[in-house]
Design an enzyme around this catalytic site. Sequence first.
Site, PDB file in Angstrom:
ATOM      1  N   MET A 293       0.840  -1.198   0.000  1.00 40.38           N
ATOM      2  CA  MET A 293       0.000   0.000   0.000  1.00 40.38           C
ATOM      3  C   MET A 293       0.879   1.254   0.000  1.00 40.38           C
ATOM      4  SD  MET A 293      -3.359  -1.041   2.192  1.00 40.38           S
ATOM      5  CE  MET A 293      -2.684  -0.809   3.806  1.00 40.38           C
ATOM      6  N   GLY A 294       2.139   1.106  -0.391  1.00 40.38           N
ATOM      7  CA  GLY A 294       3.029   2.258  -0.466  1.00 40.38           C
ATOM      8  C   GLY A 294       3.545   2.672   0.908  1.00 40.38           C
ATOM      9  N   ALA A 295       4.040   3.928   1.002  1.00 43.42           N
ATOM     10  CA  ALA A 295       4.743   4.398   2.213  1.00 43.42           C
ATOM     11  C   ALA A 295       5.845   3.399   2.548  1.00 43.42           C
ATOM     12  CB  ALA A 295       3.770   4.599   3.376  1.00 43.42           C
TER      13      ALA A 295
ATOM     14  N   HIS B 100       9.096   1.166   3.293  1.00 48.92           N
ATOM     15  CA  HIS B 100      10.186   1.198   4.269  1.00 48.92           C
ATOM     16  C   HIS B 100      11.056  -0.037   4.048  1.00 48.92           C
ATOM     17  CE1 HIS B 100       7.737  -1.748   6.338  1.00 48.92           C
ATOM     18  NE2 HIS B 100       6.741  -0.872   6.487  1.00 48.92           N
TER      19      HIS B 100
ATOM     20  N   HIS C 193       9.326  -3.447   3.357  1.00 49.00           N
ATOM     21  CA  HIS C 193       8.914  -3.672   1.962  1.00 49.00           C
ATOM     22  C   HIS C 193      10.133  -4.015   1.099  1.00 49.00           C
ATOM     23  CE1 HIS C 193       5.666  -0.746   3.344  1.00 49.00           C
ATOM     24  NE2 HIS C 193       4.958  -1.780   2.928  1.00 49.00           N
TER      25      HIS C 193
ATOM     26  N   GLN D  65      -2.399 -12.427   7.713  1.00 52.10           N
ATOM     27  CA  GLN D  65      -2.610 -12.105   6.290  1.00 52.10           C
ATOM     28  C   GLN D  65      -1.839 -13.095   5.411  1.00 52.10           C
ATOM     29  OE1 GLN D  65      -2.642  -8.007   4.386  1.00 52.10           O
ATOM     30  NE2 GLN D  65      -0.488  -8.487   4.141  1.00 52.10           N
TER      31      GLN D  65
ATOM     32  N   VAL E 158      11.168  -7.232   9.390  1.00 53.09           N
ATOM     33  CA  VAL E 158      12.295  -6.307   9.535  1.00 53.09           C
ATOM     34  C   VAL E 158      11.959  -5.353  10.684  1.00 53.09           C
ATOM     35  CG1 VAL E 158      13.660  -4.518   8.408  1.00 53.09           C
ATOM     36  CG2 VAL E 158      12.833  -6.482   7.082  1.00 53.09           C
TER      37      VAL E 158
ATOM     38  N   SER F 178       6.637  -0.420  10.267  1.00 50.92           N
ATOM     39  CA  SER F 178       5.272  -0.349   9.752  1.00 50.92           C
ATOM     40  C   SER F 178       5.032   1.054   9.219  1.00 50.92           C
ATOM     41  CB  SER F 178       4.265  -0.650  10.878  1.00 50.92           C
ATOM     42  OG  SER F 178       2.971  -0.222  10.493  1.00 50.92           O
ATOM     43  N   SER F 179       4.262   1.142   8.139  1.00 48.42           N
ATOM     44  CA  SER F 179       3.911   2.462   7.586  1.00 48.42           C
ATOM     45  C   SER F 179       3.137   3.269   8.613  1.00 48.42           C
ATOM     46  CB  SER F 179       3.075   2.302   6.313  1.00 48.42           C
ATOM     47  OG  SER F 179       3.728   1.448   5.400  1.00 48.42           O
TER      48      SER F 179
HETATM   49  P1  PAJ Z   1       1.441  -3.081   3.428  1.00 42.91           P
HETATM   50  O1  PAJ Z   1       1.054  -2.848   4.834  1.00 42.91           O
HETATM   51  O2  PAJ Z   1       1.963  -1.954   2.608  1.00 42.91           O
HETATM   52  O3  PAJ Z   1       2.498  -4.241   3.417  1.00 42.91           O
HETATM   53  C1  PAJ Z   1       2.962  -4.764   2.197  1.00 42.91           C
HETATM   54  C2  PAJ Z   1       3.773  -6.001   2.497  1.00 42.91           C
HETATM   55  O4  PAJ Z   1       4.929  -5.642   3.257  1.00 42.91           O
HETATM   56  C3  PAJ Z   1       2.979  -7.034   3.339  1.00 42.91           C
HETATM   57  O5  PAJ Z   1       3.230  -8.336   2.843  1.00 42.91           O
HETATM   58  C4  PAJ Z   1       3.570  -6.827   4.716  1.00 42.91           C
HETATM   59  O6  PAJ Z   1       3.488  -7.982   5.550  1.00 42.91           O
HETATM   60  C5  PAJ Z   1       5.005  -6.491   4.382  1.00 42.91           C
HETATM   61  N1  PAJ Z   1       5.649  -5.791   5.516  1.00 42.91           N
HETATM   62  C6  PAJ Z   1       5.201  -4.697   6.176  1.00 42.91           C
HETATM   63  N2  PAJ Z   1       6.031  -4.379   7.201  1.00 42.91           N
HETATM   64  C7  PAJ Z   1       7.018  -5.297   7.194  1.00 42.91           C
HETATM   65  C8  PAJ Z   1       8.174  -5.529   8.009  1.00 42.91           C
HETATM   66  N3  PAJ Z   1       8.475  -4.751   9.033  1.00 42.91           N
HETATM   67  N4  PAJ Z   1       8.977  -6.580   7.698  1.00 42.91           N
HETATM   68  C9  PAJ Z   1       8.674  -7.398   6.650  1.00 42.91           C
HETATM   69  N5  PAJ Z   1       7.603  -7.227   5.838  1.00 42.91           N
HETATM   70  C10 PAJ Z   1       6.775  -6.203   6.109  1.00 42.91           C
HETATM   71  O7  PAJ Z   1      -0.112  -5.616   3.774  1.00 42.91           O
HETATM   72  C11 PAJ Z   1      -0.538  -4.799   2.965  1.00 42.91           C
HETATM   73  O8  PAJ Z   1       0.170  -3.665   2.614  1.00 42.91           O
HETATM   74  C12 PAJ Z   1      -1.878  -4.966   2.272  1.00 42.91           C
HETATM   75  O9  PAJ Z   1      -2.763  -5.645   3.110  1.00 42.91           O
HETATM   76  C13 PAJ Z   1      -1.778  -5.688   0.897  1.00 42.91           C
HETATM   77  C14 PAJ Z   1      -1.222  -7.106   1.043  1.00 42.91           C
HETATM   78  C15 PAJ Z   1      -0.915  -4.875  -0.072  1.00 42.91           C
HETATM   79  C16 PAJ Z   1      -3.202  -5.805   0.279  1.00 42.91           C
HETATM   80  O10 PAJ Z   1      -3.798  -4.574   0.137  1.00 42.91           O
END
Ligand code: PAJ
Length: 283
Positions: free
Chosen positions: A34-36, A38, A41, A158, A181, A190-191
């Site tokens: 969902m962008g933002a 870090h 991602h 998820q 991470v 987290s975003s």
């Molecule tokens: P989002 O919160 O942007 O996360 C995108 C992906 O990055 C997800 O698979 C999430 O588990 C992973 N991610 C986020 N923070 C992380 C971290 N600290 N370490 C490792 N991976 C991390 O999750 C979503 O978006 C949405 O629900 C989506 C799957 C895109 C569906 O809309």
Amino acid sequence: MASRPTIVTTVPALRRAVEPFWHAGERLALVPTMGALHRGHLALVREAKRRAKRVVVSIFVNPTQFAPNEDFSSYPRPIKNDIATLTDAKVDLVWAPSPEVMYPDSFATKIEPAGAAKAGLEDKFRPHFFGGVATVVAKLFTQTAPDFALFGQKDYQQLRVVTQMAKDLDLPLKVIGIPTVREKDGLALSSRNVYLSAAERNVAPLLYRVLKAAATRIKKGDAIGPVLDVARIEIDLAGFSLDYLEARHALTLAPIASRKDGPIRLLVAAKMGKTRLIDNIGV
Ligand code: PAJ
């Protein structure tokens, strides 16, 4: 300087961009976001590049996984930064549809996950969430037809729900989970961490410290129930408002009472002020 990835915003443009990869027999990996963006991602992008010649990152703040009272409209959307980040990461393609492209007025079909992976935990507090996630992820999978799709263990439920969906629907791709991470102090990236005030940010790493301590005690043989009771009190006392802290089977996410019933995952969600944090750990 790396060249900017191709950015596509319509389904036909996406098709035109990925078709050459399919025809050349090049493996394609999808990283839904969902962008933002870090470093969490980016760990997914790195593993995607390791597995496949071509990488597509989707950026779509999916309205159907937010309840009306949640942060859909305030969710950070630093698209320029994200494109710069993905340029540095040398991804091939960015898929950034608008809500109207993803969900035209005529849109009427929904994927409804069920079973142990979906039951309880996040679903109890965000009942709209997994239907929204499964539907958009199914669309992302069929739109891009990747060989691999990468998800973070940070959102462990998820990851399990999406894995179950891909299996149930015989989707011809492999879902891969990547370890969380963290910041140096243990807080999972987290975003949504940008919502934390400085004082809240100081307290937030306690969540992972408590998880780690609980996992260690269970591994040593302490009974799950009392260990989690103590952990819940520690989380409360630190000023969190706890949604849940549970032990589940690491693969099925079925509730689990004892170590002998299988590999265990501890999962937690708690609010710190207005920010809701989730985390998890393997035992
Ligand atoms: P989002 O919160 O942007 O996360 C995108 C992906 O990055 C997800 O698979 C999430 O588990 C992973 N991610 C986020 N923070 C992380 C971290 N600290 N370490 C490792 N991976 C991390 O999750 C979503 O978006 C949405 O629900 C989506 C799957 C895109 C569906 O809309």
